[in-house]
Design an enzyme around this catalytic site. Structure first.
Site, PDB file in Angstrom:
ATOM      1  N   ALA A  95       0.893  -1.265   0.068  1.00 13.31           N
ATOM      2  CA  ALA A  95      -0.067  -0.235  -0.057  1.00 13.31           C
ATOM      3  C   ALA A  95       0.723   1.069  -0.009  1.00 13.31           C
ATOM      4  CB  ALA A  95      -0.833   0.218   1.357  1.00 13.31           C
ATOM      5  N   GLU A 105      -0.496  -9.558  -1.115  1.00 13.17           N
ATOM      6  CA  GLU A 105      -2.102  -9.933  -0.925  1.00 13.17           C
ATOM      7  C   GLU A 105      -2.679  -9.916  -2.476  1.00 13.17           C
ATOM      8  OE1 GLU A 105      -2.391  -6.773   2.246  1.00 13.17           O
ATOM      9  OE2 GLU A 105      -3.478  -8.291   3.304  1.00 13.17           O
ATOM     10  N   GLY A 120       0.440  -5.212   0.640  1.00 14.91           N
ATOM     11  CA  GLY A 120      -0.762  -5.235  -0.316  1.00 14.91           C
ATOM     12  C   GLY A 120      -0.408  -5.899  -1.668  1.00 14.91           C
ATOM     13  N   GLU A 122       3.421  -5.169   7.421  1.00 14.24           N
ATOM     14  CA  GLU A 122       2.655  -4.419   8.046  1.00 14.24           C
ATOM     15  C   GLU A 122       2.782  -4.275   9.593  1.00 14.24           C
ATOM     16  OE1 GLU A 122       1.789  -6.607   5.999  1.00 14.24           O
ATOM     17  OE2 GLU A 122       0.177  -5.871   4.414  1.00 14.24           O
TER      18      GLU A 122
HETATM   19  N1  COA Z   1       4.684   3.268  -0.701  1.00 15.53           N
HETATM   20  C1  COA Z   1       4.966   4.456  -1.163  1.00 15.53           C
HETATM   21  N2  COA Z   1       6.148   4.607  -1.675  1.00 15.53           N
HETATM   22  C2  COA Z   1       6.942   3.574  -1.731  1.00 15.53           C
HETATM   23  C3  COA Z   1       6.487   2.449  -1.043  1.00 15.53           C
HETATM   24  C4  COA Z   1       5.285   2.156  -0.634  1.00 15.53           C
HETATM   25  N3  COA Z   1       4.845   1.226   0.109  1.00 15.53           N
HETATM   26  N4  COA Z   1       7.562   1.580  -1.404  1.00 15.53           N
HETATM   27  C5  COA Z   1       8.536   2.131  -2.071  1.00 15.53           C
HETATM   28  N5  COA Z   1       8.086   3.522  -2.150  1.00 15.53           N
HETATM   29  C6  COA Z   1       8.674   4.405  -2.899  1.00 15.53           C
HETATM   30  C7  COA Z   1       9.840   5.124  -1.953  1.00 15.53           C
HETATM   31  O1  COA Z   1       9.409   6.031  -1.143  1.00 15.53           O
HETATM   32  C8  COA Z   1      10.942   5.747  -2.972  1.00 15.53           C
HETATM   33  O2  COA Z   1      10.187   6.730  -3.475  1.00 15.53           O
HETATM   34  P1  COA Z   1      11.043   8.211  -3.632  1.00 15.53           P
HETATM   35  O3  COA Z   1      12.207   7.969  -4.606  1.00 15.53           O
HETATM   36  O4  COA Z   1      10.154   9.361  -4.066  1.00 15.53           O
HETATM   37  O5  COA Z   1      11.485   8.460  -2.408  1.00 15.53           O
HETATM   38  C9  COA Z   1      10.895   4.778  -4.359  1.00 15.53           C
HETATM   39  O6  COA Z   1       9.722   4.145  -4.112  1.00 15.53           O
HETATM   40  C10 COA Z   1      11.791   3.995  -4.351  1.00 15.53           C
HETATM   41  O7  COA Z   1      11.965   3.151  -3.013  1.00 15.53           O
HETATM   42  P2  COA Z   1      13.424   3.182  -1.998  1.00 15.53           P
HETATM   43  O8  COA Z   1      13.028   2.694  -0.805  1.00 15.53           O
HETATM   44  O9  COA Z   1      14.209   4.180  -2.524  1.00 15.53           O
HETATM   45  O10 COA Z   1      13.915   1.765  -2.748  1.00 15.53           O
HETATM   46  P3  COA Z   1      14.911   0.923  -1.837  1.00 15.53           P
HETATM   47  O11 COA Z   1      15.525  -0.216  -3.101  1.00 15.53           O
HETATM   48  O12 COA Z   1      15.913   1.314  -1.178  1.00 15.53           O
HETATM   49  O13 COA Z   1      14.008  -0.074  -0.870  1.00 15.53           O
HETATM   50  C11 COA Z   1      12.126  -1.463  -0.325  1.00 15.53           C
HETATM   51  C12 COA Z   1      12.991  -0.731  -1.665  1.00 15.53           C
HETATM   52  C13 COA Z   1      10.742  -2.117  -0.730  1.00 15.53           C
HETATM   53  C14 COA Z   1      12.848  -2.374   0.705  1.00 15.53           C
HETATM   54  C15 COA Z   1      11.489  -0.268   0.409  1.00 15.53           C
HETATM   55  O14 COA Z   1      11.130   0.657  -0.615  1.00 15.53           O
HETATM   56  C16 COA Z   1      10.411  -0.464   1.344  1.00 15.53           C
HETATM   57  O15 COA Z   1      10.455  -1.059   2.402  1.00 15.53           O
HETATM   58  N6  COA Z   1       9.250   0.087   0.965  1.00 15.53           N
HETATM   59  C17 COA Z   1       8.082  -0.070   1.765  1.00 15.53           C
HETATM   60  C18 COA Z   1       7.476  -1.713   1.851  1.00 15.53           C
HETATM   61  C19 COA Z   1       6.348  -1.695   2.717  1.00 15.53           C
HETATM   62  O16 COA Z   1       6.590  -1.617   3.682  1.00 15.53           O
HETATM   63  N7  COA Z   1       5.057  -1.985   2.240  1.00 15.53           N
HETATM   64  C20 COA Z   1       4.121  -2.355   2.808  1.00 15.53           C
HETATM   65  C21 COA Z   1       3.216  -1.260   3.112  1.00 15.53           C
HETATM   66  S1  COA Z   1       1.690  -1.652   3.888  1.00 15.53           S
END
Ligand code: COA
Length: 232
Positions: free
Chosen positions: A64, A112, A109, A132
């Protein structure tokens, strides 16, 4: 569509979540458009199967959209969750096979959504998780039901309660994905697998999907009758 790409070739529709700069995170618009897309695919007789994937090399769907989550009230959060559940359920209930082609991060999500598809093929670079709890919330799009069904309650609880990620090989080992293939083979393999299904009796495919979804035993006579009607 603003957040999706939809193409159709040889009766297979490919839906691509298209926000690669945000790792294809599910904001409200993506959920709305997924709902519109599945409704359109459901009623389009030219479409007999669906592949769902994410744009770019890095992510299927990284969950999400956290920026939206941060600003919502509990009531908005509940409404958003219910709306997403209804859309994901339409994927699961579709009487045409849906394969998730998981091309990278498949989190929250996103995991999911992949689990609401009938089958999952992963690239060897894919990573899965339900993070989450690390954000102090729960999986709101059906993961508490579909993950235990796919991998068993113990393994599901480990993933759901730790929020830790697993790689594609581990996802295959526990039954979360059907196959793991090299990244550059992902869409060809998904297409080939779907093609095998589309070469069989379409009414039987729909009837099997319905029987498995509803969890009932399928009277063989019905299947034969369906095929007889179709091929006759
Ligand atoms: N929602 C919104 N934006 C997200 C996102 C999410 N779930 N996951 C990644 N992004 C965005 C980041 O904010 C970043 O945006 P920006 O460049 O404008 O700052 C871009 O996507 C790239 O992500 P980044 O974190 O820089 O990549 P990374 O390779 O360092 O890490 C992940 C990848 C997947 C480990 C990390 O993005 C992450 O932990 N994301 C959240 C995952 C999560 O908790 N999802 C469940 C939500 S309920």
């Amino acid at each position: 569509y603003t957040t999706l790409q939809l193409t159709t070739q040889d009766a297979i529709a490919t839906v691509t979540v298209n926000r690669p700069d945000k790792l294809n995170a599910l904001n409200g618009m993506v959920i709305d458009e997924l709902g519109q897309a599945i409704a359109a695919l459901e009623r389009d007789p030219a479409v007999r199967g669906v592949i769902l994937t994410g744009a770019g090399p890095k992510a299927f769907v990284a969950g999400a959209d956290i920026s939206e989550l941060a600003s919502q009230s509990p009531l908005e959060g509940k409404a958003r969750s219910l709306a997403g559940q209804a859309v994901f359920r339409r994927f699961e209930a579709l009487r045409k096979p849906v394969i998730a082609a998981v091309n990278g991060f498949c989190l929250g999500g996103g995991c999911e959504l992949a689990m609401a598809c009938h089958l999952r093929i992963a690239s060897d670079t894919a990573r899965f998780g339900q993070p989450e709890v690390k954000l102090g919330i729960g999986p709101g799009y059906g993961g508490t039901v579909r993950l235990p069904r796919l991998v068993g309650r113990g393994r599901a609880l480990e993933l759901l309660l730790t929020g830790e990620m697993i790689d594609a090989a581990e996802a295959w080992r526990i039954g979360l994905v059907n196959r793991v293939v090299p990244a550059d083979r992902l869409l060809p393999e998904a297409t080939a697998l779907l093609g095998k299904m589309l070469a069989t009796g379409p009414l039987a495919v729909a009837a099997v999907l319905e029987a498995v979804d509803a969890g009932f035993e399928m009277p063989q006579a019905e299947a034969l009758l369906l095929e007889a009607n179709h091929f006759g």
